[in-house]
Motif scaffolding. Structure first.
Motif, short mmCIF file in Angstrom:
data_model
loop_
_atom_site.label_atom_id
_atom_site.label_comp_id
_atom_site.label_asym_id
_atom_site.label_seq_id
_atom_site.Cartn_x
_atom_site.Cartn_y
_atom_site.Cartn_z
N ASN A 225 0.81 -1.22 0.00
CA ASN A 225 0.00 0.00 0.00
C ASN A 225 0.85 1.27 0.00
N LYS A 226 2.17 1.10 -0.03
CA LYS A 226 3.03 2.27 -0.11
C LYS A 226 3.43 2.59 -1.55
N LEU A 227 3.11 1.65 -2.44
CA LEU A 227 3.39 1.85 -3.86
C LEU A 227 2.10 2.24 -4.58
N TYR A 228 2.25 3.08 -5.59
CA TYR A 228 1.10 3.45 -6.41
C TYR A 228 0.70 2.26 -7.29
N THR A 229 -0.52 2.33 -7.78
CA THR A 229 -1.07 1.20 -8.56
C THR A 229 -0.27 0.92 -9.83
N ASP A 230 0.47 1.89 -10.33
CA ASP A 230 1.25 1.66 -11.53
C ASP A 230 2.70 1.31 -11.22
N GLN A 231 3.00 0.99 -9.94
CA GLN A 231 4.36 0.67 -9.55
C GLN A 231 4.48 -0.78 -9.09
N THR A 232 5.66 -1.37 -9.35
CA THR A 232 5.98 -2.72 -8.86
C THR A 232 7.41 -2.72 -8.35
N LYS A 233 7.72 -3.74 -7.52
CA LYS A 233 9.07 -3.87 -6.98
C LYS A 233 9.43 -5.35 -6.92
N ILE A 234 10.58 -5.70 -7.55
CA ILE A 234 11.03 -7.08 -7.56
C ILE A 234 11.76 -7.40 -6.26
N LEU A 235 11.26 -8.36 -5.50
CA LEU A 235 11.92 -8.80 -4.27
C LEU A 235 12.89 -9.95 -4.55
N LYS A 236 12.50 -10.82 -5.48
CA LYS A 236 13.36 -11.93 -5.85
C LYS A 236 13.18 -12.18 -7.35
N LYS A 237 14.28 -12.10 -8.05
CA LYS A 237 14.21 -12.22 -9.49
C LYS A 237 14.02 -13.69 -9.91
N SER A 281 -3.64 4.82 -4.89
CA SER A 281 -3.97 5.66 -6.05
C SER A 281 -3.11 6.92 -6.03
N ARG A 282 -2.67 7.31 -7.19
CA ARG A 282 -1.91 8.56 -7.28
C ARG A 282 -2.85 9.74 -7.08
N TYR A 322 -20.06 7.63 -10.65
CA TYR A 322 -21.00 8.10 -11.68
C TYR A 322 -21.36 6.98 -12.66
N GLN A 323 -21.03 5.73 -12.28
CA GLN A 323 -21.42 4.55 -13.05
C GLN A 323 -21.04 4.65 -14.54
N PHE A 324 -19.74 4.85 -14.72
CA PHE A 324 -19.19 4.87 -16.08
C PHE A 324 -19.17 3.45 -16.65
N SER A 325 -19.42 3.33 -17.97
CA SER A 325 -19.03 2.10 -18.67
C SER A 325 -17.55 2.28 -19.01
N LEU A 326 -16.85 1.20 -19.25
CA LEU A 326 -15.41 1.30 -19.52
C LEU A 326 -15.14 2.10 -20.79
N SER A 327 -15.99 1.92 -21.80
CA SER A 327 -15.77 2.65 -23.06
C SER A 327 -15.99 4.16 -22.86
N THR A 328 -17.01 4.52 -22.07
CA THR A 328 -17.27 5.95 -21.82
C THR A 328 -16.13 6.55 -20.98
N TRP A 329 -15.66 5.79 -20.02
CA TRP A 329 -14.54 6.24 -19.17
C TRP A 329 -13.31 6.56 -20.03
N ARG A 330 -13.03 5.69 -20.98
CA ARG A 330 -11.87 5.91 -21.84
C ARG A 330 -12.10 7.08 -22.80
N SER A 331 -13.36 7.32 -23.15
CA SER A 331 -13.65 8.41 -24.10
C SER A 331 -13.37 9.79 -23.51
N VAL A 332 -13.30 9.86 -22.16
CA VAL A 332 -13.00 11.15 -21.51
C VAL A 332 -11.61 11.13 -20.87
N GLY A 336 -7.67 2.29 -17.34
CA GLY A 336 -8.01 1.25 -16.40
C GLY A 336 -9.49 1.25 -16.08
N ASN A 337 -9.83 0.99 -14.80
CA ASN A 337 -11.22 0.93 -14.35
C ASN A 337 -11.51 2.13 -13.45
N PRO A 338 -12.68 2.78 -13.59
CA PRO A 338 -12.99 3.94 -12.75
C PRO A 338 -12.86 3.67 -11.25
N VAL A 339 -13.14 2.45 -10.80
CA VAL A 339 -13.09 2.17 -9.36
C VAL A 339 -11.66 2.25 -8.81
#
Length: 370
Positions: A225-237, A281-282, A322-332, A336-339
């Motif tokens: 929970n200290k990393l943003y959703t678009d971040q990852t960290k390798i602990l063991k390769k 979330s960022r 606001y109950q977006f559909s995924l296509s409408t969310w991407r149109s603006v 990813g997913n609004p949630v």
């Protein structure tokens, strides 16, 4: 009493009368006989007959004819001296022309005459019997295959050709095509060929193949929970493993159609990769779109649409405040997913949607004006 003895002149007179009677009878017998030429199915004989009509003549000769047979002249015709009587017996001809089978009765004596009488166009055709072959009283069964244009596809290679082959098997033989045990033919070998038909032969091969392969390493993901959703960290390769694998490979016209693993031997085990994935979330930097849009009652709209829950999910495919559909969310501009976006970003994207399409996008759109 003495017997009456006839004298010489009397005896001569009686003998003359008797001779006249005998000669007269011979003349009558000779005039009743007729010389007749009889032809039965092309076989000619000469007969001496006393029959009065053609029908009588045939009965005297023990020749029986039926309704399909031909007698010339007609049976009620008087039989004359020097006349000719022709008899042709009808015989069955079972004829298959390009796969269509019919049985006819014919009085023709050979194949060529019968085909001409039946109007069968056999020019350039292949036949199971020669044109000169006789048709006996027992009949004949034969086939005729006329020239036809067909497409032959062997191992994916196509060619158009004109053939008189009667069926698929004969076509393959004609073109020297060998069908292997695993090959697939588009039609049964005995199927008759028709104009414009496509005959396909798929070459099937089955081989046992052994090859060296890389074994992908598994990945274990742990939330952070200290990393943003678009971040990852390798602990063991992770490290890939190695193995030898044996397959049964089935190809169709040289392309792999099916591959089945038979055995596998691991030579080097893979090393599992352990990594952390962010859940935070960022912070959203945008928010205002300007004009009167910012002053609308967005909280009222969110409460009506989702109960004010930014993580709300409708099974019908709508998400967030606001109950977006995924296509409408991407149109603006959303990704990813609004949630997975914060409330501020969801509201910002909703404002952009309003500017683009108005309040009619939401069933609760009227609450914007509360």
């Amino acid at each position: 009493m003495r017997a009456l003895v006839m004298g010489t002149p009397g005896r001569i007179a009686v003998q003359a009368a008797l001779l006249t009677a005998v000669i007269g009878g011979s003349v009558i017998y000779a005039s009743a006989h007729k010389d007749v030429t009889l032809t039965v199915d092309g076989r000619v004989t000469h007969v001496r007959s006393m029959s009065g009509t053609v029908g009588d003549f045939l009965r005297d000769q023990d020749i029986r004819v039926g309704a399909r047979d031909i007698v010339a002249p007609a049976q009620n015709t008087p039989l004359g001296d020097g006349g000719t009587v022709v008899v042709r017996y009808a015989r069955p001809l079972t004829l298959t022309v390009d796969g269509k089978k019919q049985t006819f009765w014919t009085t023709d004596l050979n194949v060529d005459s019968a085909l001409n009488s039946l109007g069968v166009r056999a020019l350039g055709a292949q036949m199971s019997a020669s044109r000169s072959q006789p048709i006996g009283r027992g009949g004949l069964t034969m086939w005729v295959s006329t020239p036809k244009k067909v497409k032959l596809v062997v191992g994916g290679k196509k060619q158009w050709l004109t053939t008189t082959a009667p069926n698929v098997s004969a076509l393959l033989t004609q073109k020297a095509v060998v069908v292997n045990p695993l090959d697939k033919l588009s039609a049964v070998p005995s199927a008759p060929l028709v104009e414009g038909q496509t005959v396909s032969l798929t070459r099937i091969e089955r081989k046992r193949v052994t090859r060296a392969e890389t074994v992908a390493f598994p990945v274990v993901k742990k939330k952070n929970n200290k990393l943003y959703t678009d971040q990852t960290k390798i602990l063991k390769k992770g490290k890939a493993g190695k193995r030898t694998a044996t397959y049964i490979v089935v190809t169709a016209n040289g392309k792999v159609d099916k591959k089945t693993l038979v055995t596998a031997k691991v030579l080097k085990k893979p090393v599992t990769q352990v990594m952390q994935v962010g859940t935070k979330s960022r912070p959203f930097s945008g928010g205002s779109v300007g004009g009167d849009v910012d002053s609308l009652n967005w909280k009222a709209l969110a409460k009506c649409e989702s109960g004010g829950n930014p993580k709300a999910v409708n099974p019908a495919g709508y998400y967030g405040l606001y109950q977006f559909s995924l296509s409408t969310w991407r149109s603006v501009g959303g990704s990813g997913n609004p949630v997975d976006a914060g409330s501020d970003e969801q509201t910002y994207r909703a404002k952009l949607l309003y500017k683009k399409a108005g309040s009619g996008q939401w069933g609760c759109g009227a609450h914007l004006y509360d």
